[in-house]
Design an enzyme around this catalytic site. Structure first.
Site, PDB file in Angstrom:
ATOM      1  N   HIS A  37       1.217   2.100   5.450  1.00 24.01           N
ATOM      2  CA  HIS A  37       1.019   1.668   6.846  1.00 24.01           C
ATOM      3  C   HIS A  37       2.297   1.826   7.662  1.00 24.01           C
ATOM      4  O   HIS A  37       2.623   0.973   8.488  1.00 24.01           O
ATOM      5  CB  HIS A  37       0.532   0.221   6.894  1.00 24.01           C
ATOM      6  CG  HIS A  37      -0.778   0.019   6.189  1.00 24.01           C
ATOM      7  ND1 HIS A  37      -1.995   0.204   6.810  1.00 24.01           N
ATOM      8  CD2 HIS A  37      -1.061  -0.324   4.909  1.00 24.01           C
ATOM      9  CE1 HIS A  37      -2.973  -0.030   5.938  1.00 24.01           C
ATOM     10  NE2 HIS A  37      -2.441  -0.342   4.783  1.00 24.01           N
ATOM     11  N   ASN A  84      -8.265  -3.869   7.155  1.00 26.14           N
ATOM     12  CA  ASN A  84      -8.382  -2.418   7.335  1.00 26.14           C
ATOM     13  C   ASN A  84      -9.598  -2.098   8.205  1.00 26.14           C
ATOM     14  O   ASN A  84     -10.406  -2.979   8.480  1.00 26.14           O
ATOM     15  CB  ASN A  84      -8.557  -1.727   5.984  1.00 26.14           C
ATOM     16  CG  ASN A  84      -7.229  -1.467   5.272  1.00 26.14           C
ATOM     17  OD1 ASN A  84      -6.159  -1.602   5.859  1.00 26.14           O
ATOM     18  ND2 ASN A  84      -7.303  -1.109   4.016  1.00 26.14           N
TER      19      ASN A  84
HETATM   20 FE1  HDE Z   1      -1.613  -3.784   1.776  1.00 26.31          FE
HETATM   21  N1  HDE Z   1       0.418  -3.643   1.686  1.00 26.31           N
HETATM   22  N2  HDE Z   1      -1.679  -3.895  -0.253  1.00 26.31           N
HETATM   23  N3  HDE Z   1      -3.653  -3.750   1.824  1.00 26.31           N
HETATM   24  N4  HDE Z   1      -1.586  -3.636   3.769  1.00 26.31           N
HETATM   25  C1  HDE Z   1       1.223  -3.478   2.739  1.00 26.31           C
HETATM   26  O1  HDE Z   1       3.286  -4.575   3.010  1.00 26.31           O
HETATM   27  C2  HDE Z   1      -0.628  -4.168  -1.053  1.00 26.31           C
HETATM   28  C3  HDE Z   1      -4.484  -3.861   0.754  1.00 26.31           C
HETATM   29  C4  HDE Z   1      -2.647  -3.697   4.619  1.00 26.31           C
HETATM   30  O2  HDE Z   1       1.055  -3.495   9.822  1.00 26.31           O
HETATM   31  C5  HDE Z   1       2.665  -3.510   2.348  1.00 26.31           C
HETATM   32  O3  HDE Z   1       4.771  -4.900   4.691  1.00 26.31           O
HETATM   33  C6  HDE Z   1      -1.074  -4.378  -2.405  1.00 26.31           C
HETATM   34  C7  HDE Z   1      -5.823  -4.142   1.169  1.00 26.31           C
HETATM   35  C8  HDE Z   1      -2.203  -3.522   5.974  1.00 26.31           C
HETATM   36  O4  HDE Z   1       2.758  -4.278   8.703  1.00 26.31           O
HETATM   37  C9  HDE Z   1       2.637  -3.750   0.850  1.00 26.31           C
HETATM   38  C10 HDE Z   1      -2.431  -4.215  -2.389  1.00 26.31           C
HETATM   39  C11 HDE Z   1      -5.777  -4.199   2.533  1.00 26.31           C
HETATM   40  C12 HDE Z   1      -0.821  -3.375   5.902  1.00 26.31           C
HETATM   41  C13 HDE Z   1       1.166  -3.852   0.582  1.00 26.31           C
HETATM   42  C14 HDE Z   1      -2.802  -3.927  -1.027  1.00 26.31           C
HETATM   43  C15 HDE Z   1      -4.412  -3.947   2.930  1.00 26.31           C
HETATM   44  C16 HDE Z   1      -0.476  -3.450   4.510  1.00 26.31           C
HETATM   45  C17 HDE Z   1       3.429  -2.291   2.751  1.00 26.31           C
HETATM   46  C18 HDE Z   1      -3.437  -4.279  -3.511  1.00 26.31           C
HETATM   47  C19 HDE Z   1      -6.934  -4.446   3.493  1.00 26.31           C
HETATM   48  C20 HDE Z   1       0.132  -3.113   7.055  1.00 26.31           C
HETATM   49  C21 HDE Z   1       4.339  -2.735   3.867  1.00 26.31           C
HETATM   50  C22 HDE Z   1      -3.165  -5.021  -4.611  1.00 26.31           C
HETATM   51  C23 HDE Z   1      -7.426  -5.802   3.397  1.00 26.31           C
HETATM   52  C24 HDE Z   1       0.666  -4.373   7.657  1.00 26.31           C
HETATM   53  C25 HDE Z   1       4.180  -4.160   3.941  1.00 26.31           C
HETATM   54  C26 HDE Z   1       1.563  -4.029   8.831  1.00 26.31           C
HETATM   55  C27 HDE Z   1       0.838  -3.349   4.019  1.00 26.31           C
HETATM   56  C28 HDE Z   1       0.696  -4.151  -0.640  1.00 26.31           C
HETATM   57  C29 HDE Z   1      -4.144  -3.657  -0.631  1.00 26.31           C
HETATM   58  C30 HDE Z   1      -4.036  -3.881   4.293  1.00 26.31           C
HETATM   59  C31 HDE Z   1       3.301  -2.695  -0.010  1.00 26.31           C
HETATM   60  C32 HDE Z   1      -0.158  -4.682  -3.570  1.00 26.31           C
HETATM   61  C33 HDE Z   1      -7.017  -4.366   0.271  1.00 26.31           C
HETATM   62  C34 HDE Z   1      -3.054  -3.494   7.225  1.00 26.31           C
HETATM   63  O5  HDE Z   1       3.318  -4.922   0.500  1.00 26.31           O
END
Ligand code: HDE
Length: 618
Positions: A42, A115
């Site tokens: 993202h 999402n």
């Molecule tokens: Fe994320 N996700 N994600 N994700 N995600 C990040 O955090 C993570 C997941 C989502 O505009 C990271 O600050 C893991 C689902 C959005 O700043 C990180 C798992 C959904 C954003 C991270 C998921 C999301 C992130 C990267 C599964 C929809 C952007 C940078 C175990 C519900 C937020 C950060 C923004 C961002 C980890 C799965 C949505 C790496 C470990 C499911 C919208 O920490």
């Protein structure tokens, strides 16, 4: 739409306005510390600020303050993103989009980090590092095709049948939205709502755009990527600057733990939705985004969303993926911004590793992938098949393609055959399933999953309409169409072979604010082809004009041709269909005012699939 920034917006902040309207908020701006590491996922995105307003008190289910009373307003900031891309890549790539909302409530921040798709690739956070590795540029040369990941991604998902449902969404047009303003948002996880008495229910969050949920088609997305790589970010910014504030309705699916136990799927499994036909959505409020950031770095780059940011009245369910996320967000933010800004995400002291195991129902991987596919219109299905063909064509290892096809057979033999034919392959045997006698699904077709069910309520507001102009166009009909469209809230551009003034047949001047050379047809939602024999002759000899018209037609957008303008449609190959297609309107110049309402209605339909099967240029 205007792109001017409003200096009044800065009052009350510590921002200073620099020459050329640049703004400095952060004193370390332009210093050694200007850069922070980009988000691993993202990374490219846009923030907009506004408010959430509750339709009514919702106290019987939750004591969370944003829902405490009718009309209660909570300030929000939303960040829309491209899930897998690196910063600097084009907005258009096929990808899940992030939809993160920070509610600044009276009791602290609540981050609903969702999402634009309601499911995810994996059921367990343990697989996340592998997924990210496979989504990112190839490890040896760092190249990604941006729009379609390489062999490693398809290797991963073809070995991971639980990804199949998410793949359906990612291969659908949902993955190439027309605008950030025209995407649904989903909290994805099942959350808990808790009321003052400590009673709880399960809940899923849904954002529904009043602008409608609309997508691009692939050929269009590819061309927009070159014409305007920042298309999505510009669109959001300009809409808000011009006072067209995007709005979403928040709806909740509420169900009890007992109900959930009876479902054929596990509500803690992130590869499953709760179909609307099983649990309807209750609208509870609206989000209006009415202010652009003053400073990109401070408000978009440095902002940190974290799943752990909750407020009383809303709680987690302890399932394997959400618990993983709660650790990861704090961790990544310490690495990303703590060094720069001193922001310290609080540690997850609440988490006692209370992760429940996975039920048997997690082993069923295909019923909802089939539900999604079977709920799509014929055109949407065709686009899904085309996306699979295009992506798998780029996969170098034949065994991966074959394995993916064998997995698709479990979704739909028709889909697998459609994909296989484009790859010159036979449909293989179905991949063995992890579970052979699943509970029968409650819902097998859900009309709510098709984009056809999501037209929105804003008609042509903010839609970009091109009116071709040349020397000698008939002025009066264009003037009346222009008036009708702008009255309806559309944004009308006169597009010429160059920008500047053109003289109409009756001597009036029309100023083209766009040129076909720099603003091709893909950047517009609809087209008006003018009358005037000299103008038509000149346009007929202009390669850009013919490509412009063909693209609008090929992408199934609405065309209005006035008088002699019809000849241009024939030259573009539309002769055989132009009298039958509901996306093509023909009128004499004298009737321009009468045809305008029909044109406006047709444009608000977004696309006309009749073209799809008849287009001579497809
Ligand atoms: Fe994320 N996700 N994600 N994700 N995600 C990040 O955090 C993570 C997941 C989502 O505009 C990271 O600050 C893991 C689902 C959005 O700043 C990180 C798992 C959904 C954003 C991270 C998921 C999301 C992130 C990267 C599964 C929809 C952007 C940078 C175990 C519900 C937020 C950060 C923004 C961002 C980890 C799965 C949505 C790496 C470990 C499911 C919208 O920490």
């Amino acid at each position: 739409m205007a792109t001017k920034r409003n200096p009044a917006r800065l009052s009350g902040t510590s921002a200073t306005v620099l020459p050329f309207g640049r703004v400095r908020v952060d004193p370390s701006d332009h210093s050694d510390h200007k850069r922070i590491p980009e988000r691993i996922l993202h990374a490219p995105g846009s923030v907009a600020h506004g408010y959430f307003e509750a339709y009514d008190a919702f106290a019987q289910y939750t004591r969370a303050v944003p829902f405490a009373e009718k009309g209660k307003r909570t300030p929000v900031s939303a960040r829309f993103t491209k899930g897998a891309s690196e910063r600097g890549l084009k907005d258009m790539a096929r990808d899940a989009r992030g939809f993160a909302v920070k509610f600044r409530t009276d009791e602290g921040n609540w981050d609903l980090v969702g999402n634009n798709m309601p499911v995810f690739f994996i059921q367990d956070a343990m697989k996340f590092p592998d997924l990210v590795y496979d989504l990112k540029p190839a490890p040896h040369h760092g190249i990604s095709r941006a729009e379609s990941p390489h062999d490693t991604f398809w290797d991963f998902v073809s070995l991971m049948p639980e990804s199949t449902h998410m793949l359906m969404w990612v291969m659908s047009d949902r993955a190439i939205p027309r605008s950030y303003r025209m995407m649904q948002g989903f909290g994805v996880h099942t959350f808990r709502l808790i009321n003052e008495q400590g009673e709880s229910v399960f809940c899923k969050f849904h954002w529904k755009p009043l602008q409608g949920t609309h997508s691009l088609v692939w050929d269009e997305a590819v061309k927009i990527a070159d014409a305007d790589p920042d298309f999505h970010r510009r669109d959001l910014w300009e809409a808000i600057e011009s006072g067209e504030f995007p709005e979403w309705e928040l709806g909740l699916q509420i169900f009890t733990e007992e109900q959930a136990q009876g479902f054929s799927f596990d509500v803690l499994d992130l590869t499953k939705i709760v179909p609307e036909e099983l649990v309807p959505i209750t609208p509870v409020g609206r989000m209006v985004l009415n202010r652009n950031p003053d400073h990109f770095f401070a408000e978009t780059e440095q902002v940190a969303f974290c799943k752990s940011h909750m407020v009383p009245g809303i709680d987690f369910c302890h399932h394997p993926l959400l618990t993983g996320r709660r650790h990861s967000y704090a961790d990544t933010q310490i690495a990303r911004i703590a060094g720069k800004a001193g922001v310290e995400p609080f540690p997850d002291t609440n988490d006692q590793d209370r992760v429940c195991g996975k039920s048997e129902k997690f082993a069923e991987h295909y019923a909802q992938a089939a539900l999604f596919y079977n709920s799509q219109s014929a055109v949407e299905k065709a686009h899904i098949a085309a996306a699979f063909r295009l992506e798998l064509r780029g996969v170098g290892v034949p065994a991966i393609r074959e394995r993916m096809l064998s997995s698709l057979v479990n979704v739909s033999r028709e889909l697998a055959a459609d994909v296989a034919s484009g790859l010159g392959m036979q449909v293989p045997d179905a991949m063995p399933k992890a579970i052979t006698d699943p509970e029968p699904a409650e819902v097998t077709v859900s009309p709510a999953l098709s984009l056809k069910a999501l037209p929105g309520q804003r008609g042509v507001r903010t839609r970009q309409i091109a009116v071709l102009v040349e020397q000698g166009v008939h002025h009066a009909p264009l003037a009346s169409i222009h008036r009708a469209l702008t009255d309806a809230g559309a944004v009308v551009h006169f597009v010429g072979s160059r920008v500047g003034v053109f003289v109409a047949s009756s001597g009036e001047e029309i100023e083209a604010d766009r040129s076909m050379e720099s603003s091709p047809g893909v950047l517009f939602d609809a087209l008006v082809v003018p009358d005037g024999s000299d103008a038509v002759q000149a346009l007929a000899g202009n390669g850009h004009a013919m490509a412009f018209i063909k693209d609008i037609f090929r992408h199934c957008k609405t065309i209005l041709a006035l008088g002699a303008g019809r000849e241009l449609l024939k030259m573009a190959g539309m002769g055989p269909v132009m009298n039958e297609d509901d996306g093509i309107l023909l009128a004499e110049s004298a009737n321009a005012a009468e045809v305008a309402p029909a044109f406006i209605t047709a444009v608000s339909g977004h696309r006309h699939s009749y073209h799809e099967s008849t287009s001579p240029t497809k």
